[in-house]
Design an enzyme around this catalytic site. Sequence first.
Site, short mmCIF file in Angstrom:
data_model
loop_
_atom_site.label_atom_id
_atom_site.label_comp_id
_atom_site.label_asym_id
_atom_site.label_seq_id
_atom_site.Cartn_x
_atom_site.Cartn_y
_atom_site.Cartn_z
N CYS A 1 0.87 -1.18 0.00
CA CYS A 1 0.00 0.00 0.00
C CYS A 1 0.90 1.23 0.00
CB CYS A 1 -0.91 0.00 1.23
SG CYS A 1 -1.87 1.53 1.38
N CYS B 1 -0.53 2.90 -6.88
CA CYS B 1 -1.75 2.54 -6.15
C CYS B 1 -2.07 1.11 -6.54
CB CYS B 1 -2.91 3.47 -6.50
SG CYS B 1 -4.48 2.94 -5.77
#
Length: 231
Positions: A88, A197
């Site tokens: 992440c 992302c």
Amino acid sequence: MKSNNKTLGILAGMGPRSTTPFLEQVLDECQRQYNAVLDEEFPKIIIYSLPTPFYLDREIDHDLMQKTIIEGLKKLEENGVHSIAMPCNSAHIYIDHLQQAIDTKLFNIIEQTVNQLPTDKTNVTLFATKTTFDSTLYQQEILTKGHTFVFESHWQTRLNDIISGIKKDKNNPHNLLLWEALLQEVKAKTSCIIIACTDLNVVMQHSNVDAHFVDSSLALAKAFIQDYVDN
């Protein structure tokens, strides 16, 4: 090569749809780096899919977010993992505090991604959440490597729409249409796109638009397994 005694830790679930693609990349790297084939040749892996208070459309409580992530890291550490990968990018705005909170090695996805950029100086852009973008962590590293950073503000609006669409319904074909339209515009102005992302892997792997990507989750998977092999 049989699996060694080390257990790997993955703190995932940020967002939930990014967990499975990252695990596939880790397993692919086992096959690529040391020819794992038999079940016993793959690592022992503990995966903690951690729901976090992350939002695209409102302010994030950074204290709560950091506390939540640290709790997740400590759960993995309590189970004796050798190292931890956290696929992440947005969570990495706290990376220094996160590493200080645990004794286990925590891989830095930003460092590993920038290391995968071309050696020749080029125009680079960033596809990320607004949280990651506003941290400027990637931009600083890109410029340090001697590349030119290129970005137009409306690209972020379109990225937010795509990420939001994936979170609501990853199979909605409209997500892919928005993605390919954005790529056509961006590739005319840049030579390299960092995918920072992990949710975007959902559309990236189905796109027919040819572009030079540096995938942050793949860069992390490569370093994660290389460390497992080396140690």
